[in-house]
Write an enzyme that holds these catalytic residues in place. Sequence first.
Site, PDB file in Angstrom:
ATOM      1  N   ASN A 242       0.804  -1.216   0.000  1.00  0.00           N
ATOM      2  CA  ASN A 242       0.000   0.000   0.000  1.00  0.00           C
ATOM      3  C   ASN A 242       0.844   1.276   0.000  1.00  0.00           C
ATOM      4  O   ASN A 242       0.326   2.350   0.316  1.00  0.00           O
ATOM      5  CB  ASN A 242      -0.941   0.013   1.215  1.00  0.00           C
ATOM      6  N   HIS A 262      -6.805   5.810 -10.184  1.00  0.00           N
ATOM      7  CA  HIS A 262      -6.174   5.240  -8.996  1.00  0.00           C
ATOM      8  C   HIS A 262      -4.652   5.349  -9.068  1.00  0.00           C
ATOM      9  O   HIS A 262      -3.997   5.778  -8.107  1.00  0.00           O
ATOM     10  CB  HIS A 262      -6.599   3.776  -8.846  1.00  0.00           C
TER      11      HIS A 262
END
Length: 356
Positions: A242, A262
Amino acid sequence: MLELNVELGERSYPIFIGDNLLRDSERLGSFLGQNRPVIVTNETIAPLYLDILINTLHEHQPLVFVMPDGEQFKTLQWFERLNAFLLEHHCGRDTCLLALGGGVIGDLTGFVAACYQRGIDFIQIPTTLLSQVDSSVGGKTAVNHPLGKNMIGAFYQPQAVFIDNRVLNTLPSKEFAAGMAEVVKYGLIYDADLFARLEQHSDEIKAQHPQLLPQVIHRCCEIKAQIVAQDEKEAGLRALLNLGHTFGHAIEAHMGYGQWLHGEAVAAGMVLAAKLAVMRGWLSEQELTRIVTLLVNYDLPTSAPEQMSCQDFIAHMRKDKKNKAGRIRFILPTAFGRCELIDDVSEAELDTLFSR
């Protein structure tokens, strides 16, 4: 053709990377068996590749569900619509969903597969670079909520992932760039040699070199498969995947899903994470410059939206799934190929970061 496996015991599955896999009736059919296929795709991909896949699977008489294209449609409403479609067509537990599309299609289809009749099979057929190197592998499935990205979902592994190199020929350059953000991420968190290769061969990779790009995709999938095999449900190591996402998800939620791709948000988020690492003395200014330069070379943004304040970021980041005991947790690069998860960033530190 390249092949590797995600090793998860009885939930293990292969990833195939090659040309014309959409036409490989024998290989695709071997994962369907007697299952009833339902192809889930969107209005952008359908005119390009749906007929090819239908012809490949004609003996299985697939059903087709087509939805609009865009992050703004990865919602509980479309989750419910796909479930209703399956019910209306009397689909049972012998149904196999085929996710033909990018991350939105893959995430939503996988979440429906996890929930419909308490779990049915699904196959990932990713059509964007971002979904090929990241979201199609590892079993994270979800939909968005206005209060947070990917907050409603499940860990649910596919039966297989089919990465057809040819589909990238029709991918818009902006989408290709967004995928490269995740590729750069793998270099930063795990493989300094990959990062260097991305620097040295940026022109060839952007031109989709027929040997080089599949090798890069394979390496990214290999890294993710290794991490997922050790930490399927993100108890620790997998959280490193992440990098850039804590800031990036805040950008997506604040700006409105679909306004920033994204990968674009992740790119800006990685720069913020790297700047925070520089502030702590973990990275040098020269290393930060290398990161920014590489992202710019792949046509990615390196700054957060001007209209977002530090408090805007904090409000969204307080809802991040990595948080524990009310503390915002960040992934920060400590060297090329190595990152750490920390939870001791103060608001004053963030104020300084956003004033730089």
